[in-house]
Motif scaffolding. Structure first.
Motif, PDB file in Angstrom:
ATOM      1  N   VAL A   1      23.862  -3.123 -21.955  1.00 51.30           N
ATOM      2  CA  VAL A   1      22.802  -3.821 -21.234  1.00 51.30           C
ATOM      3  C   VAL A   1      21.578  -2.939 -21.086  1.00 51.30           C
ATOM      4  CG1 VAL A   1      24.442  -5.268 -19.963  1.00 51.30           C
ATOM      5  CG2 VAL A   1      23.660  -3.113 -18.948  1.00 51.30           C
ATOM      6  N   ARG A   2      20.446  -3.593 -20.879  1.00 53.58           N
ATOM      7  CA  ARG A   2      19.219  -2.869 -20.537  1.00 53.58           C
ATOM      8  C   ARG A   2      18.686  -3.443 -19.230  1.00 53.58           C
ATOM      9  NH1 ARG A   2      15.955  -4.626 -25.933  1.00 53.58           N
ATOM     10  NH2 ARG A   2      15.987  -6.866 -25.588  1.00 53.58           N
ATOM     11  N   GLY A   3      18.075  -2.545 -18.463  1.00 53.26           N
ATOM     12  CA  GLY A   3      17.555  -2.932 -17.155  1.00 53.26           C
ATOM     13  C   GLY A   3      18.537  -2.607 -16.052  1.00 53.26           C
ATOM     14  N   ASP A   4      17.995  -2.385 -14.849  1.00 55.52           N
ATOM     15  CA  ASP A   4      18.824  -2.113 -13.678  1.00 55.52           C
ATOM     16  C   ASP A   4      18.188  -2.825 -12.487  1.00 55.52           C
ATOM     17  OD1 ASP A   4      20.681  -1.141 -11.906  1.00 55.52           O
ATOM     18  OD2 ASP A   4      19.755   0.837 -11.714  1.00 55.52           O
ATOM     19  N   PRO A   5      18.691  -3.999 -12.133  1.00 49.59           N
ATOM     20  CA  PRO A   5      19.887  -4.662 -12.656  1.00 49.59           C
ATOM     21  C   PRO A   5      19.661  -5.160 -14.078  1.00 49.59           C
ATOM     22  CG  PRO A   5      18.760  -6.111 -11.125  1.00 49.59           C
ATOM     23  CD  PRO A   5      18.022  -4.795 -11.092  1.00 49.59           C
ATOM     24  N   PRO A   6      20.753  -5.448 -14.784  1.00 49.53           N
ATOM     25  CA  PRO A   6      20.612  -5.850 -16.181  1.00 49.53           C
ATOM     26  C   PRO A   6      19.728  -7.091 -16.358  1.00 49.53           C
ATOM     27  CG  PRO A   6      22.900  -5.349 -15.701  1.00 49.53           C
ATOM     28  CD  PRO A   6      22.167  -5.350 -14.391  1.00 49.53           C
ATOM     29  N   THR A   7      18.827  -6.985 -17.347  1.00 43.49           N
ATOM     30  CA  THR A   7      17.980  -8.123 -17.722  1.00 43.49           C
ATOM     31  C   THR A   7      18.296  -8.599 -19.137  1.00 43.49           C
ATOM     32  OG1 THR A   7      16.265  -6.608 -18.482  1.00 43.49           O
ATOM     33  CG2 THR A   7      16.097  -7.415 -16.202  1.00 43.49           C
ATOM     34  N   GLY A   8      18.925  -7.735 -19.922  1.00 44.56           N
ATOM     35  CA  GLY A   8      19.277  -8.082 -21.291  1.00 44.56           C
ATOM     36  C   GLY A   8      20.653  -7.559 -21.634  1.00 44.56           C
ATOM     37  N   ILE A   9      21.339  -8.256 -22.534  1.00 48.06           N
ATOM     38  CA  ILE A   9      22.666  -7.853 -22.973  1.00 48.06           C
ATOM     39  C   ILE A   9      22.732  -7.956 -24.489  1.00 48.06           C
ATOM     40  CG2 ILE A   9      23.596 -10.168 -22.577  1.00 48.06           C
ATOM     41  CD1 ILE A   9      26.298  -8.771 -21.871  1.00 48.06           C
ATOM     42  N   LEU A  10      23.311  -6.939 -25.116  1.00 48.25           N
ATOM     43  CA  LEU A  10      23.508  -6.929 -26.559  1.00 48.25           C
ATOM     44  C   LEU A  10      24.893  -7.486 -26.856  1.00 48.25           C
ATOM     45  CD1 LEU A  10      22.281  -6.049 -29.307  1.00 48.25           C
ATOM     46  CD2 LEU A  10      23.523  -3.886 -29.007  1.00 48.25           C
ATOM     47  N   LEU A  11      24.926  -8.589 -27.585  1.00 46.80           N
ATOM     48  CA  LEU A  11      26.184  -9.187 -27.997  1.00 46.80           C
ATOM     49  C   LEU A  11      26.246  -9.184 -29.512  1.00 46.80           C
ATOM     50  CD1 LEU A  11      26.199 -12.271 -25.598  1.00 46.80           C
ATOM     51  CD2 LEU A  11      27.493 -10.138 -25.326  1.00 46.80           C
ATOM     52  N   GLY A  12      27.455  -9.263 -30.039  1.00 49.29           N
ATOM     53  CA  GLY A  12      27.624  -9.322 -31.478  1.00 49.29           C
ATOM     54  C   GLY A  12      28.270 -10.623 -31.890  1.00 49.29           C
ATOM     55  N   LEU A  13      27.746 -11.231 -32.951  1.00 51.89           N
ATOM     56  CA  LEU A  13      28.376 -12.414 -33.524  1.00 51.89           C
ATOM     57  C   LEU A  13      29.464 -11.929 -34.470  1.00 51.89           C
ATOM     58  CD1 LEU A  13      28.428 -15.505 -33.862  1.00 51.89           C
ATOM     59  CD2 LEU A  13      26.841 -15.194 -35.786  1.00 51.89           C
ATOM     60  N   LYS A  14      30.689 -12.240 -34.145  1.00 51.82           N
ATOM     61  CA  LYS A  14      31.844 -11.800 -34.933  1.00 51.82           C
ATOM     62  C   LYS A  14      31.826 -12.539 -36.267  1.00 51.82           C
ATOM     63  CE  LYS A  14      35.942  -9.866 -35.189  1.00 51.82           C
ATOM     64  NZ  LYS A  14      36.496  -8.680 -35.142  1.00 51.82           N
ATOM     65  N   LYS A  15      31.843 -11.771 -37.364  1.00 53.24           N
ATOM     66  CA  LYS A  15      31.693 -12.355 -38.691  1.00 53.24           C
ATOM     67  C   LYS A  15      33.022 -12.684 -39.366  1.00 53.24           C
ATOM     68  CE  LYS A  15      28.654  -9.865 -41.032  1.00 53.24           C
ATOM     69  NZ  LYS A  15      27.770  -8.761 -41.428  1.00 53.24           N
ATOM     70  N   ALA A  16      34.091 -12.014 -38.971  1.00 51.95           N
ATOM     71  CA  ALA A  16      35.396 -12.256 -39.599  1.00 51.95           C
ATOM     72  C   ALA A  16      36.492 -11.827 -38.647  1.00 51.95           C
ATOM     73  CB  ALA A  16      35.503 -11.476 -40.908  1.00 51.95           C
ATOM     74  N   GLY A  17      37.707 -12.297 -38.893  1.00 52.50           N
ATOM     75  CA  GLY A  17      38.855 -11.875 -38.103  1.00 52.50           C
ATOM     76  C   GLY A  17      38.939 -12.562 -36.753  1.00 52.50           C
ATOM     77  N   PHE A  18      39.660 -11.938 -35.832  1.00 50.31           N
ATOM     78  CA  PHE A  18      39.897 -12.475 -34.500  1.00 50.31           C
ATOM     79  C   PHE A  18      38.567 -12.762 -33.809  1.00 50.31           C
ATOM     80  CE2 PHE A  18      40.804 -12.038 -29.945  1.00 50.31           C
ATOM     81  CZ  PHE A  18      41.870 -12.907 -29.819  1.00 50.31           C
ATOM     82  N   GLY A  19      38.357 -13.996 -33.399  1.00 50.79           N
ATOM     83  CA  GLY A  19      37.125 -14.362 -32.702  1.00 50.79           C
ATOM     84  C   GLY A  19      35.947 -14.651 -33.619  1.00 50.79           C
ATOM     85  N   ALA A  20      36.176 -14.828 -34.917  1.00 49.96           N
ATOM     86  CA  ALA A  20      35.078 -15.095 -35.853  1.00 49.96           C
ATOM     87  C   ALA A  20      34.267 -16.298 -35.395  1.00 49.96           C
ATOM     88  CB  ALA A  20      35.625 -15.322 -37.257  1.00 49.96           C
TER      89      ALA A  20
END
Length: 165
Positions: free
Chosen positions: A10-29
């Motif tokens: 996350v960035r910001g305190d308190p958090p204002t942004g969150i980095l998420l990943g789009l799962k491309k393969a496998g569990f949770g694709a």
């Protein structure tokens, strides 16, 4: 049950942004998620978190920058082999720029614009609480389709009680 890690960058305190990943393969694709994965034999939970962040998004994180914020058990009714205890960390400092890997495509989201409809359905019960500063523990049980949440319990976890059993 196997130990897993999940890191919320996350960035910001308190958090204002969150980095998420789009799962491309496998569990949770096809789902957005934080970064993490299995704790390998002989590896500490913190070591696994650091390794997974490096592998999935190419960032370097120091152990002291991992803030333990939760421990969640995820149960999969149709596939108990997927059951896991997930150690959740908040991360506010790292080296490098997020990059796409074979496994994940990173994207920044505002904390008010998290794409919960494209994530594990249980995330909506615990992630917002972490992002407002709570530490949590709980259990999310998925139904026979491994998608629908059939039961959940999330409660505040006092910091002094966050050590591993």
């Amino acid at each position: 049950m196997r130990d897993f890690t999940l890191c919320l960058l996350v960035r910001g305190d308190p958090p204002t942004g969150i980095l998420l990943g789009l799962k491309k393969a496998g569990f949770g694709a096809g789902k957005y998620n934080g970064f993490g994965g299995k704790v390998e034999a002989g590896e500490t939970i913190e070591g696994a978190a650091i390794r997974e962040i490096a592998e999935e998004v190419g960032l370097i994180v120091c152990e002291e920058d991992l803030q333990p914020v939760g421990r969640l058990t995820f149960l999969f009714s149709a596939n108990p082999a997927w059951d896991r205890v997930t150690h959740v960390f908040l991360v506010t400092a790292w080296e490098g720029e997020p990059g796409e890997s074979a496994e994940m495509r990173p994207a920044w989201f505002g904390v008010d614009d998290i794409p919960f409809e494209r994530m594990w359905r249980g995330d909506v019960y615990w992630m917002p609480r972490i992002l407002i500063g709570e530490r949590v523990r709980g259990c999310v049980t998925f139904g026979e389709d491994n998608e629908t949440v059939v039961a959940w319990r999330v409660e505040v976890w006092e910091r002094e009680n966050m050590s591993r059993p």
